[in-house]
Design a protein around this motif. Sequence first.
Motif, PDB file in Angstrom:
ATOM      1  N   MET A 265       0.856  -1.184   0.000  1.00 45.25           N
ATOM      2  CA  MET A 265       0.000   0.000   0.000  1.00 45.25           C
ATOM      3  C   MET A 265       0.887   1.227   0.000  1.00 45.25           C
ATOM      4  SD  MET A 265      -1.621   0.116   3.737  1.00 45.25           S
ATOM      5  CE  MET A 265      -0.641  -0.127   5.176  1.00 45.25           C
ATOM      6  N   LYS A 266       0.469   2.189  -0.755  1.00 39.65           N
ATOM      7  CA  LYS A 266       1.237   3.411  -0.924  1.00 39.65           C
ATOM      8  C   LYS A 266       0.928   4.342   0.246  1.00 39.65           C
ATOM      9  CE  LYS A 266       3.325   5.884  -4.326  1.00 39.65           C
ATOM     10  NZ  LYS A 266       4.428   5.673  -5.121  1.00 39.65           N
ATOM     11  N   VAL A 267       1.974   4.764   0.933  1.00 36.65           N
ATOM     12  CA  VAL A 267       1.852   5.729   2.029  1.00 36.65           C
ATOM     13  C   VAL A 267       2.806   6.874   1.693  1.00 36.65           C
ATOM     14  CG1 VAL A 267       2.111   6.124   4.499  1.00 36.65           C
ATOM     15  CG2 VAL A 267       1.341   3.884   3.680  1.00 36.65           C
ATOM     16  N   GLY A 268       2.239   7.953   1.189  1.00 40.89           N
ATOM     17  CA  GLY A 268       3.084   9.032   0.699  1.00 40.89           C
ATOM     18  C   GLY A 268       3.857   8.546  -0.515  1.00 40.89           C
ATOM     19  N   ARG A 269       5.186   8.629  -0.439  1.00 34.49           N
ATOM     20  CA  ARG A 269       6.027   8.163  -1.549  1.00 34.49           C
ATOM     21  C   ARG A 269       6.493   6.735  -1.362  1.00 34.49           C
ATOM     22  NH1 ARG A 269      10.462  12.712  -2.522  1.00 34.49           N
ATOM     23  NH2 ARG A 269      11.261  10.963  -3.733  1.00 34.49           N
ATOM     24  N   ARG A 270       6.194   6.152  -0.218  1.00 36.36           N
ATOM     25  CA  ARG A 270       6.689   4.813   0.092  1.00 36.36           C
ATOM     26  C   ARG A 270       5.614   3.755  -0.129  1.00 36.36           C
ATOM     27  NH1 ARG A 270       9.529   5.436   5.880  1.00 36.36           N
ATOM     28  NH2 ARG A 270       9.194   3.218   5.747  1.00 36.36           N
ATOM     29  N   VAL A 271       6.061   2.544  -0.408  1.00 35.69           N
ATOM     30  CA  VAL A 271       5.165   1.396  -0.484  1.00 35.69           C
ATOM     31  C   VAL A 271       5.487   0.530   0.722  1.00 35.69           C
ATOM     32  CG1 VAL A 271       4.478  -0.641  -1.795  1.00 35.69           C
ATOM     33  CG2 VAL A 271       5.095   1.462  -3.001  1.00 35.69           C
ATOM     34  N   LEU A 272       4.450   0.208   1.498  1.00 34.10           N
ATOM     35  CA  LEU A 272       4.617  -0.607   2.691  1.00 34.10           C
ATOM     36  C   LEU A 272       3.833  -1.897   2.538  1.00 34.10           C
ATOM     37  CD1 LEU A 272       4.267   2.127   5.459  1.00 34.10           C
ATOM     38  CD2 LEU A 272       6.369   1.189   4.477  1.00 34.10           C
ATOM     39  N   TYR A 273       4.347  -2.955   3.162  1.00 32.02           N
ATOM     40  CA  TYR A 273       3.754  -4.283   3.078  1.00 32.02           C
ATOM     41  C   TYR A 273       3.449  -4.762   4.492  1.00 32.02           C
ATOM     42  CZ  TYR A 273       5.786  -4.087  -1.577  1.00 32.02           C
ATOM     43  OH  TYR A 273       6.119  -3.712  -2.856  1.00 32.02           O
ATOM     44  N   SER A 274       2.207  -5.181   4.733  1.00 33.50           N
ATOM     45  CA  SER A 274       1.840  -5.656   6.063  1.00 33.50           C
ATOM     46  C   SER A 274       2.345  -7.083   6.273  1.00 33.50           C
ATOM     47  CB  SER A 274       0.320  -5.609   6.260  1.00 33.50           C
ATOM     48  OG  SER A 274      -0.303  -6.614   5.489  1.00 33.50           O
ATOM     49  N   GLU A 275       2.600  -7.414   7.521  1.00 36.02           N
ATOM     50  CA  GLU A 275       3.025  -8.773   7.875  1.00 36.02           C
ATOM     51  C   GLU A 275       1.952  -9.782   7.442  1.00 36.02           C
ATOM     52  OE1 GLU A 275       5.722 -10.081   9.146  1.00 36.02           O
ATOM     53  OE2 GLU A 275       6.841  -8.380   9.934  1.00 36.02           O
ATOM     54  N   ALA A 276       0.693  -9.415   7.592  1.00 37.36           N
ATOM     55  CA  ALA A 276      -0.404 -10.316   7.215  1.00 37.36           C
ATOM     56  C   ALA A 276      -0.391 -10.592   5.714  1.00 37.36           C
ATOM     57  CB  ALA A 276      -1.748  -9.720   7.639  1.00 37.36           C
ATOM     58  N   GLU A 277      -0.102  -9.571   4.912  1.00 38.17           N
ATOM     59  CA  GLU A 277      -0.055  -9.749   3.463  1.00 38.17           C
ATOM     60  C   GLU A 277       1.136 -10.620   3.067  1.00 38.17           C
ATOM     61  OE1 GLU A 277      -0.802  -9.753  -0.524  1.00 38.17           O
ATOM     62  OE2 GLU A 277      -2.107  -9.346   1.160  1.00 38.17           O
ATOM     63  N   LEU A 278       2.255 -10.453   3.740  1.00 38.56           N
ATOM     64  CA  LEU A 278       3.419 -11.298   3.461  1.00 38.56           C
ATOM     65  C   LEU A 278       3.123 -12.748   3.829  1.00 38.56           C
ATOM     66  CD1 LEU A 278       6.257  -8.913   4.635  1.00 38.56           C
ATOM     67  CD2 LEU A 278       5.558  -9.417   2.298  1.00 38.56           C
ATOM     68  N   ALA A 279       2.400 -12.956   4.922  1.00 36.70           N
ATOM     69  CA  ALA A 279       2.014 -14.316   5.314  1.00 36.70           C
ATOM     70  C   ALA A 279       1.075 -14.920   4.266  1.00 36.70           C
ATOM     71  CB  ALA A 279       1.355 -14.302   6.688  1.00 36.70           C
ATOM     72  N   ARG A 280       0.155 -14.105   3.724  1.00 34.39           N
ATOM     73  CA  ARG A 280      -0.758 -14.578   2.679  1.00 34.39           C
ATOM     74  C   ARG A 280       0.023 -14.982   1.432  1.00 34.39           C
ATOM     75  NH1 ARG A 280      -2.210 -13.670  -2.027  1.00 34.39           N
ATOM     76  NH2 ARG A 280      -1.008 -11.747  -2.144  1.00 34.39           N
ATOM     77  N   PHE A 281       1.000 -14.169   1.051  1.00 33.75           N
ATOM     78  CA  PHE A 281       1.819 -14.458  -0.115  1.00 33.75           C
ATOM     79  C   PHE A 281       2.636 -15.733   0.112  1.00 33.75           C
ATOM     80  CE2 PHE A 281       5.858 -13.641  -2.512  1.00 33.75           C
ATOM     81  CZ  PHE A 281       5.336 -13.875  -3.767  1.00 33.75           C
ATOM     82  N   ASP A 282       3.182 -15.885   1.305  1.00 34.91           N
ATOM     83  CA  ASP A 282       3.926 -17.109   1.640  1.00 34.91           C
ATOM     84  C   ASP A 282       3.041 -18.343   1.487  1.00 34.91           C
ATOM     85  OD1 ASP A 282       6.172 -15.596   2.214  1.00 34.91           O
ATOM     86  OD2 ASP A 282       5.892 -15.694   4.394  1.00 34.91           O
ATOM     87  N   GLN A 283       1.816 -18.261   1.977  1.00 31.50           N
ATOM     88  CA  GLN A 283       0.871 -19.384   1.858  1.00 31.50           C
ATOM     89  C   GLN A 283       0.545 -19.672   0.405  1.00 31.50           C
ATOM     90  OE1 GLN A 283       1.012 -21.186   4.916  1.00 31.50           O
ATOM     91  NE2 GLN A 283      -0.744 -21.873   3.777  1.00 31.50           N
TER      92      GLN A 283
END
Length: 68
Positions: A34-52
């Motif tokens: 998700m874009k926050v200002g100029r940065r893109v941040l990734y939630s731990e939950a989303e990384l866990a979903r991607f891992d699964q």
Amino acid sequence: MGPYLTTAEVAERYRTAESTVRYWRHKGYGPRGMKVGRRVLYSEAELARFDQALLSQDGLRGNWTLGA
């Protein structure tokens, strides 16, 4: 480690370059950020979903190549 990771931290987690993570985002592959200002941040939950998703998609075939 906080609840959100930067592109650099995600790249480190998956042992790849930051440019690869940005390319995944461009192609619609990988964890959703998700874009926050100029940065893109990734939630731990989303990384866990991607891992699964990786495990369920490729784990049974033994194909561990990311971005293929």
